[in-house]
Design an enzyme around this catalytic site. Structure first.
Site, PDB file in Angstrom:
ATOM      1  CB  CYS A 115      -0.933   0.018   1.208  1.00 19.54           C
ATOM      2  SG  CYS A 115      -2.403  -1.023   1.028  1.00 19.54           S
ATOM      3  N   GLY A 173       4.498 -19.678   1.303  1.00 17.67           N
ATOM      4  CA  GLY A 173       5.602 -18.785   1.678  1.00 17.67           C
ATOM      5  C   GLY A 173       5.295 -17.320   1.450  1.00 17.67           C
ATOM      6  CG  HIS A 199       2.537  -9.816  -4.405  1.00 21.07           C
ATOM      7  ND1 HIS A 199       2.084  -9.871  -3.107  1.00 21.07           N
ATOM      8  CD2 HIS A 199       3.537 -10.732  -4.491  1.00 21.07           C
ATOM      9  CE1 HIS A 199       2.781 -10.772  -2.432  1.00 21.07           C
ATOM     10  NE2 HIS A 199       3.666 -11.306  -3.245  1.00 21.07           N
TER      11      HIS A 199
HETATM   12  P1  AMP Z   1       5.621 -13.193  -1.690  1.00 25.97           P
HETATM   13  O1  AMP Z   1       6.584 -14.150  -1.083  1.00 25.97           O
HETATM   14  O2  AMP Z   1       4.792 -13.780  -2.783  1.00 25.97           O
HETATM   15  O3  AMP Z   1       4.794 -12.466  -0.635  1.00 25.97           O
HETATM   16  O4  AMP Z   1       6.513 -12.117  -2.437  1.00 25.97           O
HETATM   17  C1  AMP Z   1       6.891 -10.900  -1.888  1.00 25.97           C
HETATM   18  C2  AMP Z   1       7.937 -10.319  -2.809  1.00 25.97           C
HETATM   19  O5  AMP Z   1       8.094  -8.943  -2.517  1.00 25.97           O
HETATM   20  C3  AMP Z   1       9.319 -10.972  -2.667  1.00 25.97           C
HETATM   21  O6  AMP Z   1       9.714 -11.533  -3.927  1.00 25.97           O
HETATM   22  C4  AMP Z   1      10.228  -9.798  -2.248  1.00 25.97           C
HETATM   23  O7  AMP Z   1      11.509  -9.853  -2.824  1.00 25.97           O
HETATM   24  C5  AMP Z   1       9.431  -8.594  -2.743  1.00 25.97           C
HETATM   25  N1  AMP Z   1       9.663  -7.348  -2.036  1.00 25.97           N
HETATM   26  C6  AMP Z   1       9.721  -7.153  -0.692  1.00 25.97           C
HETATM   27  N2  AMP Z   1       9.916  -5.842  -0.419  1.00 25.97           N
HETATM   28  C7  AMP Z   1       9.995  -5.204  -1.625  1.00 25.97           C
HETATM   29  C8  AMP Z   1      10.194  -3.828  -2.013  1.00 25.97           C
HETATM   30  N3  AMP Z   1      10.350  -2.847  -1.115  1.00 25.97           N
HETATM   31  N4  AMP Z   1      10.225  -3.551  -3.345  1.00 25.97           N
HETATM   32  C9  AMP Z   1      10.079  -4.529  -4.253  1.00 25.97           C
HETATM   33  N5  AMP Z   1       9.870  -5.823  -3.948  1.00 25.97           N
HETATM   34  C10 AMP Z   1       9.833  -6.157  -2.652  1.00 25.97           C
HETATM   35 ZN    ZN Z   2      -1.866  -3.219   1.145  1.00 31.08          ZN
END
Ligand code: AMP
Ligand code: ZN
Length: 114
Positions: A8, A94, A101
């Site tokens: 967000c 995980g 997303h």
């Molecule tokens: P998930 O495990 O499906 O929840 O994926 C979360 C993803 O968000 C992971 O691949 C992280 O590398 C990515 N992530 C976490 N923080 C950031 C950020 N600030 N900017 C871009 N990607 C992020």
């Molecule tokens: Zn959110």
């Protein structure tokens, strides 16, 4: 905005991101820890926890998310070579960030799913 939700805050521009595509409802930005040459996250700007929160009223939003996936694929050069779209929900997946997303992965040969 959902309290303390990282994505967000990225959608609101409060935390910087490497933007690939944006419209009124959707944002796409590069994953900070890429696992493939192309690794982009496509998110709705409105907070939804995961795919499990999608309801019939989100049909149009869902179509916009996948339209954005196609734009991302074209703009990152993987539309022809191929790509994978992944979304996680819950403990066994995980899932780390509790804001829906879609991971768009490409730019190399990807192994079998899971
Ligand atoms: P998930 O495990 O499906 O929840 O994926 C979360 C993803 O968000 C992971 O691949 C992280 O590398 C990515 N992530 C976490 N923080 C950031 C950020 N600030 N900017 C871009 N990607 C992020
Ligand atoms: Zn959110």
């Amino acid at each position: 905005m959902a309290h303390d939700c990282l994505f967000c805050k990225i959608a609101a521009g409060e935390i910087p991101s490497s933007k690939v595509y944006e419209d009124e409802d959707v944002l796409a930005f590069r994953d900070i820890n890429p696992v493939a040459p192309v690794h982009v996250l496509v998110i709705p700007k409105q907070h939804l926890g995961s795919v499990a929160d999608l309801r019939p009223e989100h049909t149009e939003l869902l179509a916009k998310l996948f339209a954005a996936v196609q734009r991302v694929a074209a703009e990152t050069g993987v539309a022809e070579t191929g790509y994978r779209v992944v979304t996680n929900h819950g403990k066994d997946s995980g899932q780390q960030v509790l804001h829906l997303h879609l991971h768009v992965l490409g730019g190399r040969t990807l192994g079998p799913v899971a």
